[in-house]
Structure formats: C-alpha cells, structure tokens
Design an enzyme around this catalytic site. Structure first.
Site, PDB file in Angstrom:
ATOM      1  N   TRP A  36      29.811  32.125  44.496  1.00  7.93           N
ATOM      2  CA  TRP A  36      30.952  32.964  44.136  1.00  7.93           C
ATOM      3  C   TRP A  36      32.268  32.248  44.398  1.00  7.93           C
ATOM      4  O   TRP A  36      32.387  31.470  45.337  1.00  7.93           O
ATOM      5  CB  TRP A  36      30.940  34.270  44.919  1.00  7.93           C
ATOM      6  CG  TRP A  36      31.916  35.275  44.383  1.00  7.93           C
ATOM      7  CD1 TRP A  36      33.086  35.690  44.949  1.00  7.93           C
ATOM      8  CD2 TRP A  36      31.800  35.987  43.153  1.00  7.93           C
ATOM      9  NE1 TRP A  36      33.698  36.612  44.150  1.00  7.93           N
ATOM     10  CE2 TRP A  36      32.941  36.809  43.040  1.00  7.93           C
ATOM     11  CE3 TRP A  36      30.850  35.993  42.120  1.00  7.93           C
ATOM     12  CZ2 TRP A  36      33.147  37.650  41.936  1.00  7.93           C
ATOM     13  CZ3 TRP A  36      31.044  36.829  41.033  1.00  7.93           C
ATOM     14  CH2 TRP A  36      32.181  37.641  40.954  1.00  7.93           C
ATOM     15  N   GLU A 125      26.494  44.206  43.641  1.00  9.97           N
ATOM     16  CA  GLU A 125      26.632  45.344  42.721  1.00  9.97           C
ATOM     17  C   GLU A 125      26.462  44.922  41.270  1.00  9.97           C
ATOM     18  O   GLU A 125      26.106  45.744  40.410  1.00  9.97           O
ATOM     19  CB  GLU A 125      27.983  46.054  42.916  1.00  9.97           C
ATOM     20  CG  GLU A 125      29.204  45.357  42.366  1.00  9.97           C
ATOM     21  CD  GLU A 125      29.745  44.273  43.281  1.00  9.97           C
ATOM     22  OE1 GLU A 125      30.801  43.708  42.934  1.00  9.97           O
ATOM     23  OE2 GLU A 125      29.134  44.002  44.335  1.00  9.97           O
ATOM     24  N   HIS A 146      33.211  41.111  52.171  1.00 12.88           N
ATOM     25  CA  HIS A 146      34.322  41.999  52.515  1.00 12.88           C
ATOM     26  C   HIS A 146      34.463  42.165  54.028  1.00 12.88           C
ATOM     27  O   HIS A 146      35.016  41.299  54.688  1.00 12.88           O
ATOM     28  CB  HIS A 146      34.161  43.325  51.769  1.00 12.88           C
ATOM     29  CG  HIS A 146      34.301  43.151  50.290  1.00 12.88           C
ATOM     30  ND1 HIS A 146      33.225  43.126  49.442  1.00 12.88           N
ATOM     31  CD2 HIS A 146      35.406  42.934  49.525  1.00 12.88           C
ATOM     32  CE1 HIS A 146      33.652  42.924  48.204  1.00 12.88           C
ATOM     33  NE2 HIS A 146      34.966  42.796  48.225  1.00 12.88           N
ATOM     34  N   ASP A 155      36.646  46.584  45.852  1.00 15.68           N
ATOM     35  CA  ASP A 155      36.524  46.122  44.468  1.00 15.68           C
ATOM     36  C   ASP A 155      35.335  46.737  43.743  1.00 15.68           C
ATOM     37  O   ASP A 155      34.745  46.125  42.857  1.00 15.68           O
ATOM     38  CB  ASP A 155      36.445  44.602  44.412  1.00 15.68           C
ATOM     39  CG  ASP A 155      35.281  44.049  45.212  1.00 15.68           C
ATOM     40  OD1 ASP A 155      34.525  44.845  45.806  1.00 15.68           O
ATOM     41  OD2 ASP A 155      35.121  42.817  45.251  1.00 15.68           O
ATOM     42  N   GLU A 245      42.641  46.744  48.855  1.00 17.31           N
ATOM     43  CA  GLU A 245      42.152  45.428  49.280  1.00 17.31           C
ATOM     44  C   GLU A 245      43.269  44.396  49.248  1.00 17.31           C
ATOM     45  O   GLU A 245      43.468  43.630  50.188  1.00 17.31           O
ATOM     46  CB  GLU A 245      40.987  45.003  48.375  1.00 17.31           C
ATOM     47  CG  GLU A 245      40.333  43.712  48.809  1.00 17.31           C
ATOM     48  CD  GLU A 245      39.076  43.395  48.013  1.00 17.31           C
ATOM     49  OE1 GLU A 245      38.633  42.219  48.066  1.00 17.31           O
ATOM     50  OE2 GLU A 245      38.523  44.298  47.343  1.00 17.31           O
TER      51      GLU A 245
END
Length: 253
Positions: A36, A125, A146, A155, A245
C-alpha cells in the site's frame, strides 16, 4: 463506454484479464505482492479510477478481485516517494482519492468476487466489500493502517467493520489492531469460504462462470440491490470520516 483495451495497460499497480465476461483484477507492486501507498503512482491513486473504468465497460459481467503471490495487501511500500509541496495539499488529494476509492468500488454495476490470497492487513475493506468473499486458509484480516499507526480510521473502515462485526466488536477490531484469521473470519461471516491457496482462484472462477451465465440485466439489478444500503451509508459517512482523519493529521503536526 469503455473497452478493455482502453484500461488494460493503464495502471501500474493493477493487471486486468477477461474471459467470457469475467474480468480478473489483480493487485500488485512492481509485479510482486501488493503493497500500500498513497503517492500519485500508488494503489490509493489508481483504484478509484480503475473501478470507474471497468464500470463503464459493458462486456464485464462479473469482476474477480485478487492479489499477487501469497498476500492480498499486507503492508506499506518502503520504496514510495512523495513530491507533494505540503501536507495540506497532499491531504486534499488523498481526500478526493479516498472518496473515489470506495464510492466507485460500490458503484461497480456487476457482482464482485474477492479471492483473498493471503493477509489483508491494509485496506482489507477492499476485499470484504465484495459480494462473494473467498479466503486462502492462511489469510488474515486487520486494519493496521489507522489506530496502530496513530491515524483516525475515517476512510470507510469506520463504516465497514462495525457493519460486518457489529458495533462493539467492530470498534474493538479498529482500536486494537486485532488480526482475524481465515477460519475465524468464516465463523464471523466475514468470508463465505476458506480454501487452500492452490484452489482459491479456481473456486473464484467457478463462482464467476456460474454468475456470468446469467443475463446481464439480472446481474446488474441484483448487484444494485445488494449494495444499496452500503452505498447509502458510505455516502452519508465517508466524506466526514476522511475529514476527521485529515484534521487529526494536520493538528498533530
């Protein structure tokens, strides 16, 4: 309208292949397991646009989403480089990409199958929002991007995990960095099947061929019904979650 040729080679982190109406979408980083990142050339930047592109291709009847090698999306890219002038400017881009990422995923108009080929620790997710979720027996699910990293889980994970796990278990999952193994994910209803890695993609293709044999209008209207509530909740909560966030990041500097 789009054709596969319009987007098949467009993305640096996504491979596409299609047979008999089944589009396979494989995540990768430089040809290896997907990592990521949030730079302008990362999965974060590409996925929302990719979901939009494939949604405009009428030849797609079913989409299979999977990863490369033995992990789905397990960690951050250590080679990522940024060229943003400032954090505020960067976060404005991240906010827009974050909206596109999940809104466009849920707007895909045909059934989606996730073949979770290994640990999904970052943005799990993406997999569990599919209509059929299959997991390799060594897969794990977590949200390590997170709270464990000091970031607000705003998010979309704040919508997805309490929905799947229930309010209390979902909040526990997000606040503790809990890892849920494949068999526990099956027991909790996060995934539909747990399989050996060497048969995972074959099983996903089996489901996809079965669905692709049905009429396109039936598939599209079924998908629309199945994701309607998720789309409504994401519309209501994703923008404000991303704003929380981003605000916490800017205030913490």
């Amino acid at each position: 309208m789009m054709e596969l040729a319009d987007y098949a080679e467009k993305y640096s982190c996504i491979r596409f292949a299609r047979a008999d109406g089944v589009l396979e979408m494989t995540l990768h980083t430089r040809g290896g397991p997907a990592l990521w990142g949030t730079s302008r050339t990362s999965l974060h930047a590409e996925l929302g646009e990719a979901f939009a592109d494939l949604s405009r291709d009428p030849e797609n009847k079913v989409v299979i989403l999977t990863g490369t090698g033995d992990s789905f999306l397990a960690g951050a890219d250590p080679q990522e480089r940024f060229d943003e002038p400032d954090m505020a400017g960067m976060w404005a881009r991240i906010h827009e990409e974050g909206l596109a990422l999940l809104h466009n995923l849920l707007a895909v108009p045909v059934p989606m199958i996730a073949a979770v080929n290994g640990p999904a620790m970052i943005h799990a997710e993406l997999a569990v929002l599919a209509d059929i979720v299959l997991a390799a027996d060594h897969a794990e699910f977590a949200d390590l991007a997170h709270v464990p990293q000091g970031a607000v889980p705003g998010d979309g994970v704040h919508v997805v995990w309490p929905t799947l796990l229930g309010p209390n278990r979902g909040r526990y999952f997000l606040l503790t960095g809990e890892r849920i193994g494949a068999h526990e994910a099956l027991r909790l209803g996060i995934v539909g099947e747990v399989l050996a890695p060497d048969v995972l993609l074959d099983r996903a293709r089996e489901h996809a061929r079965r669905l692709a044999a049905l009429s396109a209008p039936m598939l599209r209207h079924t998908r629309s019904l199945l994701v309607r509530e998720l789309r409504r909740r994401m519309f209501d909560e994703l923008g404000s979650g991303l704003a929380h966030e981003g605000l916490a990041i800017l205030l913490s500097r």
